[in-house]
Design a protein around this motif. Structure first.
Motif, PDB file in Angstrom:
ATOM      1  N   THR A 141       1.030  -1.011  -0.199  1.00 14.68           N
ATOM      2  CA  THR A 141       0.110  -0.163  -0.190  1.00 14.68           C
ATOM      3  C   THR A 141       0.788   1.301   0.201  1.00 14.68           C
ATOM      4  N   LEU A 142      -0.081   1.920  -0.300  1.00  5.76           N
ATOM      5  CA  LEU A 142       1.029   3.708   0.118  1.00  5.76           C
ATOM      6  C   LEU A 142       1.764   3.877   1.656  1.00  5.76           C
ATOM      7  N   GLU A 143       0.862   3.525   2.298  1.00  4.46           N
ATOM      8  CA  GLU A 143       1.140   3.005   3.399  1.00  4.46           C
ATOM      9  C   GLU A 143       3.100   2.469   3.759  1.00  4.46           C
ATOM     10  N   ASP A 144       2.371   0.988   3.424  1.00  6.33           N
ATOM     11  CA  ASP A 144       4.062   0.903   2.734  1.00  6.33           C
ATOM     12  C   ASP A 144       5.247   1.353   2.399  1.00  6.33           C
ATOM     13  N   PHE A 145       4.593   1.723   1.481  1.00  7.84           N
ATOM     14  CA  PHE A 145       6.101   2.766   0.908  1.00  7.84           C
ATOM     15  C   PHE A 145       6.600   4.127   1.438  1.00  7.84           C
ATOM     16  N   ILE A 146       5.911   4.558   1.758  1.00  8.92           N
ATOM     17  CA  ILE A 146       5.806   5.748   3.532  1.00  8.92           C
ATOM     18  C   ILE A 146       6.857   5.020   4.453  1.00  8.92           C
ATOM     19  N   LYS A 147       6.026   4.113   4.626  1.00 10.89           N
ATOM     20  CA  LYS A 147       6.375   3.916   6.128  1.00 10.89           C
ATOM     21  C   LYS A 147       8.142   3.286   5.638  1.00 10.89           C
ATOM     22  N   VAL A 148       8.685   2.356   4.841  1.00 16.44           N
ATOM     23  CA  VAL A 148       9.660   1.308   4.568  1.00 16.44           C
ATOM     24  C   VAL A 148      11.077   3.012   4.572  1.00 16.44           C
ATOM     25  N   ALA A 149      10.684   3.750   3.420  1.00  9.57           N
ATOM     26  CA  ALA A 149      11.494   5.085   3.333  1.00  9.57           C
ATOM     27  C   ALA A 149      12.200   5.907   4.620  1.00  9.57           C
ATOM     28  N   LYS A 150      10.552   6.137   5.256  1.00 12.06           N
ATOM     29  CA  LYS A 150      10.828   7.072   6.550  1.00 12.06           C
ATOM     30  C   LYS A 150      11.799   5.534   7.893  1.00 12.06           C
ATOM     31  N   ASP A 151      11.814   4.096   7.586  1.00 14.05           N
ATOM     32  CA  ASP A 151      12.819   2.560   8.192  1.00 14.05           C
ATOM     33  C   ASP A 151      14.657   3.130   7.933  1.00 14.05           C
ATOM     34  N   LEU A 152      14.143   3.600   6.626  1.00 12.18           N
ATOM     35  CA  LEU A 152      15.778   3.202   5.807  1.00 12.18           C
ATOM     36  C   LEU A 152      16.297   4.995   5.661  1.00 12.18           C
ATOM     37  N   LEU A 153      16.081   6.037   5.742  1.00 10.84           N
ATOM     38  CA  LEU A 153      16.031   6.875   5.180  1.00 10.84           C
ATOM     39  C   LEU A 153      17.256   7.160   6.835  1.00 10.84           C
ATOM     40  N   LYS A 154      17.861   8.110   6.015  1.00 15.70           N
ATOM     41  CA  LYS A 154      19.217   8.916   7.583  1.00 15.70           C
ATOM     42  C   LYS A 154      18.163   9.860   7.473  1.00 15.70           C
ATOM     43  N   ASP A 155      18.570  10.198   9.097  1.00 18.10           N
ATOM     44  CA  ASP A 155      18.234  11.676   9.449  1.00 18.10           C
ATOM     45  C   ASP A 155      18.166  13.060   8.651  1.00 18.10           C
ATOM     46  N   LYS A 156      17.090  13.581   8.109  1.00 17.14           N
ATOM     47  CA  LYS A 156      17.143  14.769   7.162  1.00 17.14           C
ATOM     48  C   LYS A 156      17.086  13.699   5.016  1.00 17.14           C
ATOM     49  N   GLY A 157      17.109  13.076   6.036  1.00 19.29           N
ATOM     50  CA  GLY A 157      16.931  12.382   4.085  1.00 19.29           C
ATOM     51  C   GLY A 157      16.104  12.292   3.342  1.00 19.29           C
ATOM     52  N   GLU A 158      15.995  12.647   2.155  1.00 17.24           N
ATOM     53  CA  GLU A 158      15.106  13.308   1.619  1.00 17.24           C
ATOM     54  C   GLU A 158      13.741  12.091   0.525  1.00 17.24           C
ATOM     55  N   PHE A 159      13.357  12.333   0.021  1.00 16.59           N
ATOM     56  CA  PHE A 159      12.070  11.164  -0.620  1.00 16.59           C
ATOM     57  C   PHE A 159      11.263  12.057  -1.202  1.00 16.59           C
ATOM     58  N   TYR A 160      11.456  11.144  -2.939  1.00 20.97           N
ATOM     59  CA  TYR A 160      10.807  11.680  -4.186  1.00 20.97           C
ATOM     60  C   TYR A 160      10.147  10.851  -3.989  1.00 20.97           C
ATOM     61  N   MET A 161       8.480  11.381  -4.535  1.00 22.38           N
ATOM     62  CA  MET A 161       7.738  10.196  -5.053  1.00 22.38           C
ATOM     63  C   MET A 161       6.575  11.535  -6.210  1.00 22.38           C
ATOM     64  N   VAL A 162       6.155  10.300  -6.816  1.00 20.09           N
ATOM     65  CA  VAL A 162       5.126  10.950  -8.203  1.00 20.09           C
ATOM     66  C   VAL A 162       3.778  10.297  -7.568  1.00 20.09           C
ATOM     67  N   HIS A 163       2.728  10.270  -7.811  1.00 16.70           N
ATOM     68  CA  HIS A 163       1.312  10.304  -7.619  1.00 16.70           C
ATOM     69  C   HIS A 163       0.494  10.880  -8.093  1.00 16.70           C
ATOM     70  N   ARG A 164      -0.988  10.452  -7.912  1.00 15.29           N
ATOM     71  CA  ARG A 164      -2.010  11.205  -8.679  1.00 15.29           C
ATOM     72  C   ARG A 164      -2.721  12.732  -7.205  1.00 15.29           C
ATOM     73  N   PRO A 165      -3.467  12.973  -7.918  1.00 13.78           N
ATOM     74  CA  PRO A 165      -3.236  14.627  -6.787  1.00 13.78           C
ATOM     75  C   PRO A 165      -4.771  13.892  -6.133  1.00 13.78           C
ATOM     76  N   ASP A 166      -5.413  13.025  -6.060  1.00 20.18           N
ATOM     77  CA  ASP A 166      -6.812  12.471  -5.408  1.00 20.18           C
ATOM     78  C   ASP A 166      -6.432  12.292  -4.341  1.00 20.18           C
ATOM     79  N   ARG A 167      -4.808  11.306  -4.305  1.00 19.23           N
ATOM     80  CA  ARG A 167      -4.234  10.649  -3.093  1.00 19.23           C
ATOM     81  C   ARG A 167      -3.482  11.434  -1.989  1.00 19.23           C
ATOM     82  N   LEU A 168      -3.477  13.497  -2.766  1.00 19.94           N
ATOM     83  CA  LEU A 168      -3.234  14.156  -1.860  1.00 19.94           C
ATOM     84  C   LEU A 168      -2.669  13.929  -0.342  1.00 19.94           C
TER      85      LEU A 168
END
Length: 247
Positions: free
Chosen positions: A151-178
């Motif tokens: 799910t979208l939540e899975d992608f964001i949770k995994v990103a949080k776990d893997l990123l360093k402090d102040k690490g950058e997250f870039y994503m493309v998605h659809r406006p209806d999920r904003l």
């Protein structure tokens, strides 16, 4: 380098630094969303360690190898056929020293990758919630478009776990999920920092969003000027031509 192609596979010239990508003509081919995300994320810092969650054919990672001075990018791909195709693209472009790929579900990465060790994450995740929209009968297209395995939540949770402090997250998605995106990012301590809406033309509603977040950053969101794909004559706008390196 000569690469043996399977049936229905083709080599597409990306017209940028001699980079190429292998695609399956009957599979889910990359679209302009991947091109736009690779351009949006081109400010990734020199010598960064990067993850591409759901890399697919490897289009975003391949372009970032040409657009940035990243040290290493690891693509994560669950579908074996697509994973093998991306491996051939890595060999075709001679990117073995920069671009690695792991055949795995993103939800299992905590077992194989160390947390808090990556400088940036890019992702073009499935846009549609499970059991919504028109379902394509080919499984590889379903997985690419619908949240069937993560799910979208899975992608964001995994990103949080893997990123360093102040690490950058870039994503493309659809406006209806904003609303979902902003809520989940903040919930997982990835603060939304830059948002850009993408329109087919000035007469249409937005079709895509590009969003950048920073882990454990202070709140402040900058909404950038709109990006239009086509002008009034139906031709690519100057900015899109520049992204495609037509000028």
């Amino acid at each position: 380098m000569e690469i043996k192609l399977d049936e229905n596979e083709k080599i597409e010239d990306l017209q940028f630094k001699s980079l190429k990508i292998i695609q399956n003509k009957k599979g889910f081919c990359f679209g302009i969303d991947s091109i736009l995300l690779s351009d949006f994320a081109k400010q990734i810092k020199k010598d960064s360690k990067v993850i591409d969650l759901g890399t697919g054919t490897g289009i975003i990672a391949t372009l970032l190898c040409g657009k940035t001075e990243l040290k290493e990018i690891i693509g994560i791909e669950k579908q074996k056929e697509v994973y093998e195709m991306a491996q051939k693209s890595i060999q075709l472009n001679q990117l073995e020293n920069k671009f690695k790929i792991i055949h795995e579900d993103i939800k299992n990465l905590d077992k194989i990758l160390e947390k808090n060790t990556f400088d940036a994450i890019v992702t073009n995740p499935p846009y549609k919630k499970k059991n919504t929209g028109i379902i394509n009968e080919e499984e590889k297209k379903i997985i690419s478009r619908h949240e069937t395995t993560a799910t979208l939540e899975d992608f964001i949770k995994v990103a949080k776990d893997l990123l360093k402090d102040k690490g950058e997250f870039y994503m493309v998605h659809r406006p209806d999920r904003l609303v979902d995106i902003l809520s989940l990012m903040r919930n997982y301590k990835i603060e939304p920092k830059i948002l850009r809406f993408v329109y087919s033309n000035e007469e249409c509603e937005p079709k895509l969003i590009l969003i950048k977040g920073i882990k454990n950053a202070r709140p402040f969101l900058n909404v950038e000027k709109n990006l239009y794909i086509y002008d009034k004559s139906g031709n690519y706008t100057q900015e899109i031509n520049e992204i495609y390196h037509k000028y």
